[in-house]
Design a protein around this motif. Structure first.
Motif, short mmCIF file in Angstrom:
data_model
loop_
_atom_site.label_atom_id
_atom_site.label_comp_id
_atom_site.label_asym_id
_atom_site.label_seq_id
_atom_site.Cartn_x
_atom_site.Cartn_y
_atom_site.Cartn_z
N MET A 1 0.84 -1.18 0.00
CA MET A 1 0.00 0.00 0.00
C MET A 1 0.88 1.24 0.00
O MET A 1 1.80 1.37 0.79
N GLY A 2 0.60 2.15 -0.90
CA GLY A 2 1.43 3.33 -1.07
C GLY A 2 1.00 4.50 -0.21
O GLY A 2 0.18 4.37 0.70
N ALA A 3 1.57 5.62 -0.51
CA ALA A 3 1.27 6.85 0.21
C ALA A 3 1.40 8.02 -0.75
O ALA A 3 2.12 7.95 -1.75
N ALA A 4 0.69 9.09 -0.45
CA ALA A 4 0.77 10.33 -1.22
C ALA A 4 1.62 11.33 -0.43
O ALA A 4 1.35 11.58 0.74
N TYR A 5 2.62 11.87 -1.08
CA TYR A 5 3.47 12.89 -0.49
C TYR A 5 3.19 14.20 -1.22
O TYR A 5 3.36 14.29 -2.43
N PHE A 6 2.77 15.20 -0.47
CA PHE A 6 2.46 16.51 -1.02
C PHE A 6 3.67 17.42 -0.81
O PHE A 6 4.16 17.55 0.31
N TYR A 7 4.15 18.05 -1.89
CA TYR A 7 5.30 18.95 -1.83
C TYR A 7 4.85 20.36 -2.17
O TYR A 7 4.52 20.65 -3.32
N HIS A 8 4.86 21.22 -1.14
CA HIS A 8 4.43 22.62 -1.25
C HIS A 8 5.65 23.44 -1.65
O HIS A 8 6.49 23.77 -0.81
N LEU A 9 5.75 23.79 -2.93
CA LEU A 9 6.92 24.48 -3.46
C LEU A 9 6.81 25.98 -3.20
O LEU A 9 5.93 26.64 -3.76
N THR A 10 7.67 26.49 -2.35
CA THR A 10 7.68 27.92 -2.08
C THR A 10 9.04 28.55 -2.33
O THR A 10 9.12 29.74 -2.61
N ARG A 11 10.10 27.78 -2.23
CA ARG A 11 11.44 28.33 -2.41
C ARG A 11 12.12 27.82 -3.68
O ARG A 11 12.91 28.53 -4.28
N VAL A 86 4.12 7.84 -9.20
CA VAL A 86 3.60 8.90 -10.05
C VAL A 86 3.92 10.22 -9.38
O VAL A 86 3.70 10.39 -8.17
N MET A 87 4.46 11.15 -10.17
CA MET A 87 4.68 12.51 -9.69
C MET A 87 3.72 13.40 -10.46
O MET A 87 3.86 13.58 -11.67
N ALA A 88 2.71 13.89 -9.76
CA ALA A 88 1.67 14.71 -10.37
C ALA A 88 2.06 16.18 -10.25
O ALA A 88 2.38 16.65 -9.16
N GLU A 98 -5.34 4.53 -7.05
CA GLU A 98 -3.99 4.62 -7.61
C GLU A 98 -2.95 4.78 -6.51
O GLU A 98 -1.90 4.13 -6.54
N VAL A 99 -3.22 5.63 -5.53
CA VAL A 99 -2.29 5.80 -4.41
C VAL A 99 -2.05 4.46 -3.73
O VAL A 99 -0.91 4.09 -3.43
N ASN A 100 -3.11 3.73 -3.48
CA ASN A 100 -2.98 2.45 -2.79
C ASN A 100 -2.29 1.38 -3.62
O ASN A 100 -1.70 0.46 -3.06
N ALA A 101 -2.35 1.49 -4.94
CA ALA A 101 -1.75 0.49 -5.82
C ALA A 101 -0.26 0.74 -6.08
O ALA A 101 0.46 -0.19 -6.44
N THR A 126 -9.58 14.65 -0.09
CA THR A 126 -10.15 13.51 -0.82
C THR A 126 -9.37 12.23 -0.55
O THR A 126 -9.96 11.19 -0.23
N LEU A 127 -8.05 12.31 -0.65
CA LEU A 127 -7.23 11.11 -0.50
C LEU A 127 -7.21 10.62 0.95
O LEU A 127 -7.36 9.41 1.20
#
Length: 151
Positions: A1-11, A86-88, A98-101, A126-127
């Motif tokens: 089971m996967g995971a979603a990593y959110f990257y908040h680009l500010t710099r 996947v890098m969205a 998809e995250v779980n797969a 949502t996720l």
């Protein structure tokens, strides 16, 4: 089971952060699909992945050798290269199934764009609401720091 990593680009902009993350993914032995929403923007990223110190191996979807690409840039949800990551980018959608797969989903968003930030918040809700494990990473302190985790 996967995971979603959110990257908040500010710099660091996308063209700096994406190669760094792709290098880590390739180092882990993963094949990656970079999913965008606009073919012209993916063409721009394609050019940016020619790094100053070398070439990050990749290709644009729709070519003869898609299945052999370690990194495939695409607007489609199909991953003919057998991607486990996947890098969205640019608001590309990723579903809970998809995250779980997959081994990992990375969602990169521009912290200077209010619409992109709101879209990422909605995607997080949502996720995580669907039971996906997720992490939120921010650059606000200079380096990457994990600010939140769910699941």
């Amino acid at each position: 089971m996967g995971a979603a990593y959110f990257y908040h680009l500010t710099r660091s902009p996308l063209e700096v952060t994406l190669p760094m993350l792709l290098g880590k993914a390739l180092g882990a032995g993963w094949r990656v699909a970079v999913r965008g929403t606009d073919a012209a923007r993916l063409d721009w990223l394609d050019d940016k992945l020619w790094l100053d110190d070398g070439f990050l191996p990749h290709g644009r979807a729709g070519g003869e050798f898609d299945a052999e690409q370690p990194v495939l840039l695409t607007t489609d949800t199909a991953a003919p290269n057998g991607a486990v990551c996947v890098m969205a980018v640019d608001g590309a959608e990723v579903g809970a199934d998809e995250v779980n797969a997959l081994d990992r989903v990375c969602i990169l968003f521009d912290g200077n764009d209010g619409d992109a930030v709101q879209a990422a918040r909605d995607q997080w809700k949502t996720l995580t609401g669907a039971g996906c494990a997720a992490q939120y990473w921010s650059q606000e302190g200079g380096g990457w720091e994990k600010k939140a985790e769910s699941g």
